[in-house]
Design a protein around this motif. Structure first.
Motif: not given
Length: 94
Positions: A51-56
């Motif tokens: 999720v963090a990768i997608v948001v970033l």
């Protein structure tokens, strides 16, 4: 939402808003199920990392779109119309 009008010409704006709302509603409906499945398969820490990768990953998109949004923002706020004098507002002319 507000940037759709800045990024799309007036002739294509209704289609752009339709696409925007359709993808937003579809993503809102599908994301919890998809991330829940990923969480079940790979665990919570891995899911949160993904999720963090997608948001970033949205940051480069924001940087690419920024010039277009800044150009639209230069039109805001619109200049107010000139104020009418009391004589003009009553319909009296010289």
């Amino acid at each position: 939402y507000g940037t759709v009008a800045d990024l799309v010409s007036s002739e294509r704006r209704s289609r752009a808003y339709g696409l925007y709302y359709t993808t937003t509603i579809a993503a809102s409906a599908l994301a919890p199920t998809a991330w829940g499945f990923v969480g079940d398969v790979s665990g919570v820490p891995t899911t949160l990392s993904l999720v963090a990768i997608v948001v970033l990953a949205t940051i480069p998109l924001c940087l690419v779109l920024r010039p277009s949004v800044d150009m639209g923002a230069s039109k805001w706020p619109p200049s107010p119309p000139p104020l009418a004098t009391p004589r003009q507002s009553r319909g009296v002319s010289r």
